[in-house]
Design an enzyme around this catalytic site. Structure first.
Site, PDB file in Angstrom:
ATOM      1  N   GLN A 299      -9.855  -4.051  -3.464  1.00 50.28           N
ATOM      2  CA  GLN A 299     -11.187  -3.638  -3.013  1.00 50.28           C
ATOM      3  C   GLN A 299     -12.228  -3.941  -4.089  1.00 50.28           C
ATOM      4  O   GLN A 299     -13.314  -4.454  -3.794  1.00 50.28           O
ATOM      5  CB  GLN A 299     -11.174  -2.132  -2.700  1.00 50.28           C
ATOM      6  CG  GLN A 299     -12.510  -1.600  -2.240  1.00 50.28           C
ATOM      7  CD  GLN A 299     -12.920  -2.163  -0.892  1.00 50.28           C
ATOM      8  OE1 GLN A 299     -12.160  -2.118   0.054  1.00 50.28           O
ATOM      9  NE2 GLN A 299     -14.132  -2.713  -0.806  1.00 50.28           N
TER      10      GLN A 299
ATOM     11  N   ASP B 179     -17.555   6.524  -0.938  1.00 52.01           N
ATOM     12  CA  ASP B 179     -16.286   6.395  -0.207  1.00 52.01           C
ATOM     13  C   ASP B 179     -16.034   7.743   0.459  1.00 52.01           C
ATOM     14  O   ASP B 179     -16.722   8.724   0.179  1.00 52.01           O
ATOM     15  CB  ASP B 179     -15.166   6.028  -1.197  1.00 52.01           C
ATOM     16  CG  ASP B 179     -13.808   5.835  -0.534  1.00 52.01           C
ATOM     17  OD1 ASP B 179     -13.748   5.660   0.706  1.00 52.01           O
ATOM     18  OD2 ASP B 179     -12.787   5.860  -1.261  1.00 52.01           O
TER      19      ASP B 179
ATOM     20  N   ARG C 203     -13.369  -9.017   1.488  1.00 48.88           N
ATOM     21  CA  ARG C 203     -11.974  -8.668   1.217  1.00 48.88           C
ATOM     22  C   ARG C 203     -11.066  -9.880   1.433  1.00 48.88           C
ATOM     23  O   ARG C 203     -10.114 -10.105   0.704  1.00 48.88           O
ATOM     24  CB  ARG C 203     -11.527  -7.508   2.130  1.00 48.88           C
ATOM     25  CG  ARG C 203     -12.165  -6.161   1.847  1.00 48.88           C
ATOM     26  CD  ARG C 203     -11.771  -5.614   0.484  1.00 48.88           C
ATOM     27  NE  ARG C 203     -10.355  -5.631   0.270  1.00 48.88           N
ATOM     28  CZ  ARG C 203      -9.508  -4.677   0.682  1.00 48.88           C
ATOM     29  NH1 ARG C 203      -9.974  -3.611   1.288  1.00 48.88           N
ATOM     30  NH2 ARG C 203      -8.216  -4.773   0.449  1.00 48.88           N
TER      31      ARG C 203
ATOM     32  N   HIS D 106      -7.365   0.884  -6.277  1.00 47.07           N
ATOM     33  CA  HIS D 106      -7.523  -0.041  -5.146  1.00 47.07           C
ATOM     34  C   HIS D 106      -8.156  -1.337  -5.696  1.00 47.07           C
ATOM     35  O   HIS D 106      -9.302  -1.663  -5.408  1.00 47.07           O
ATOM     36  CB  HIS D 106      -8.413   0.603  -4.083  1.00 47.07           C
ATOM     37  CG  HIS D 106      -8.357  -0.046  -2.734  1.00 47.07           C
ATOM     38  ND1 HIS D 106      -7.552  -1.140  -2.449  1.00 47.07           N
ATOM     39  CD2 HIS D 106      -9.027   0.236  -1.587  1.00 47.07           C
ATOM     40  CE1 HIS D 106      -7.726  -1.478  -1.183  1.00 47.07           C
ATOM     41  NE2 HIS D 106      -8.614  -0.670  -0.641  1.00 47.07           N
TER      42      HIS D 106
ATOM     43  N   CYS E 217     -16.536   0.980   0.804  1.00 50.68           N
ATOM     44  CA  CYS E 217     -15.328   0.192   1.043  1.00 50.68           C
ATOM     45  C   CYS E 217     -14.907   0.231   2.509  1.00 50.68           C
ATOM     46  O   CYS E 217     -14.194  -0.654   2.964  1.00 50.68           O
ATOM     47  CB  CYS E 217     -14.202   0.689   0.154  1.00 50.68           C
ATOM     48  SG  CYS E 217     -13.831   2.446   0.382  1.00 50.68           S
TER      49      CYS E 217
ATOM     50  N   ARG F  48       0.882  -1.181   0.000  1.00 52.59           N
ATOM     51  CA  ARG F  48       0.000   0.000   0.000  1.00 52.59           C
ATOM     52  C   ARG F  48       0.905   1.212   0.000  1.00 52.59           C
ATOM     53  O   ARG F  48       1.679   1.401   0.947  1.00 52.59           O
ATOM     54  CB  ARG F  48      -0.913  -0.026   1.220  1.00 52.59           C
ATOM     55  CG  ARG F  48      -1.641   1.264   1.479  1.00 52.59           C
ATOM     56  CD  ARG F  48      -2.730   1.133   2.512  1.00 52.59           C
ATOM     57  NE  ARG F  48      -3.875   0.418   1.981  1.00 52.59           N
ATOM     58  CZ  ARG F  48      -5.083   0.407   2.545  1.00 52.59           C
ATOM     59  NH1 ARG F  48      -5.291   1.046   3.680  1.00 52.59           N
ATOM     60  NH2 ARG F  48      -6.072  -0.265   2.002  1.00 52.59           N
TER      61      ARG F  48
HETATM   62  N1   CP Z   1     -11.295  -0.729   2.478  1.00 51.54           N
HETATM   63  C1   CP Z   1     -10.018  -0.684   2.917  1.00 51.54           C
HETATM   64  O1   CP Z   1      -9.069  -0.778   2.155  1.00 51.54           O
HETATM   65  O2   CP Z   1      -9.897  -0.538   4.275  1.00 51.54           O
HETATM   66  P1   CP Z   1      -8.521  -0.301   5.064  1.00 51.54           P
HETATM   67  O3   CP Z   1      -7.981   1.046   4.603  1.00 51.54           O
HETATM   68  O4   CP Z   1      -8.884  -0.307   6.502  1.00 51.54           O
HETATM   69  O5   CP Z   1      -7.572  -1.395   4.697  1.00 51.54           O
HETATM   70  N1  NVA Z   2     -10.183   6.371  -0.977  1.00 45.51           N
HETATM   71  C1  NVA Z   2      -9.784   5.914   0.322  1.00 45.51           C
HETATM   72  C2  NVA Z   2      -9.971   4.440   0.425  1.00 45.51           C
HETATM   73  C3  NVA Z   2      -9.659   3.844   1.759  1.00 45.51           C
HETATM   74  C4  NVA Z   2      -9.832   2.351   1.772  1.00 45.51           C
HETATM   75  C5  NVA Z   2      -8.345   6.311   0.605  1.00 45.51           C
HETATM   76  O1  NVA Z   2      -7.509   6.213  -0.304  1.00 45.51           O
HETATM   77  O2  NVA Z   2      -8.049   6.740   1.722  1.00 45.51           O
END
Ligand code: CP
Ligand code: NVA
Length: 281
Positions: A126, A197, A265, A123, A237, A96
């Site tokens: 997701q 989101d 997930r 993502h 999400c 990430r």
């Molecule tokens: N939806 C998601 O990616 O959650 P986290 O940021 O908690 O991993």
């Molecule tokens: N769009 C959000 C998604 C978190 C799972 C972010 O990038 O923070």
């Protein structure tokens, strides 16, 4: 040839369907027996870290979760040197990152599959869980309409890509300057699913106040949900900011599938790892 998963578009429709089928298998082999999986996080995570760690364990492997600051990508050593090092110990690397380009550099240098656990651009893991959730709920996905209301972001992009592969339409509504524009009501009318989101993604915290103002007309509430198909479902999400992009009534309401989506997930990650690890041999 190793397979990476940096974008949903790395997959064909058949491959995406195969991953969803693998995700739903009630039992599975243990291709990670005696192997490691490196999970690197430059940003916070609850769902992604936990679902991925458990999926790795279900496949017989040992997850090693690393914080960005402890390995210091491009400060302590280059992304390339880190990827080559982690490839010595692990059967898969998942990351990430703030900058999608960094993920591409990790993937180019690694000799094992690299998985995108969220970047500024996308993502995709997701999106696997999102379409798995929709597939479990609806008999058929072809021609279904998903309304995405809010910020056009990493989650939106991957959702659009996965939906397109499966014959669904995504109608996006955002404030001007935060995506294609358009009114929330127009996007949601008669939709089969409504998705939102957070308005402020990780890394954009300095813009939070301005975004709250700009997005004020884009809260998914019961009035907006009432415009969707009577059988419509609500997806998010998570994490959610109740009272901003979604009301508590919708998030906790009868149309909400968010907890199933969160559980998925893990199943989707297991399906993806099974697919990638087979592809790597
Ligand atoms: N939806 C998601 O990616 O959650 P986290 O940021 O908690 O991993
Ligand atoms: N769009 C959000 C998604 C978190 C799972 C972010 O990038 O923070």
């Amino acid at each position: 040839m190793k397979r990476d998963f940096l974008e949903v578009t790395d997959l064909s429709t058949e491959e995406l369907t195969a991953i969803l089928d693998l995700a739903e298998r009630p039992s599975w082999p243990r291709p990670l027996e005696n192997k490691g999986a490196a999970l690197l996080f430059e940003k916070p995570s609850a769902r992604t870290r936990n679902s991925t760690e458990v999926a790795v364990i279900q496949l017989g492997g040992h997850p090693v979760t690393l914080r960005g600051e402890e390995v210091g990508i491009d400060t302590r050593e280059t992304a390339e040197d880190l990827a080559r090092t982690l490839s010595c110990y692990h059967a898969v690397i998942a990351a990430r990152v703030f900058d999608h380009g960094r993920l591409q550099r990790l993937a180019a240098a690694a000799s094992v599959p690299v998985v995108n656990l969220l970047s500024d651009g996308s993502h995709p893991c997701q999106a696997l869980a999102d379409v798995l959730t929709l597939r479990q709920h609806f008999d058929s996905l072809d021609g279904r309409v998903v309304a995405y209301v809010g910020d056009y972001n990493n989650v939106t992009r991957s959702l659009e890509q996965a939906a397109a592969l499966l014959g669904m339409e995504v109608r996006v509504a955002t404030p001007e300057g935060y995506g294609p524009g358009g009114a929330a009501a127009d996007a949601v009318k008669d939709a089969d699913a409504v998705y939102t989101d957070v308005w402020t993604s990780m890394g954009q915290e300095a813009e939070a106040a301005a975004r709250r103002q700009a997005f004020a007309d884009y809260t998914v509430d019961e009035d907006l949900m009432a415009l969707a198909s009577p059988d419509a479902v609500f997806l998010h999400c998570l994490p959610a900011h109740r009272g901003e992009e979604v009301t508590t009534a919708v998030l906790e309401g009868p149309q909400s599938l968010v907890w199933r989506q969160a559980e998925n997930r893990m199943h989707a990650m297991r399906g993806l790892l099974l697919f990638l690890l087979d592809g790597a041999t």
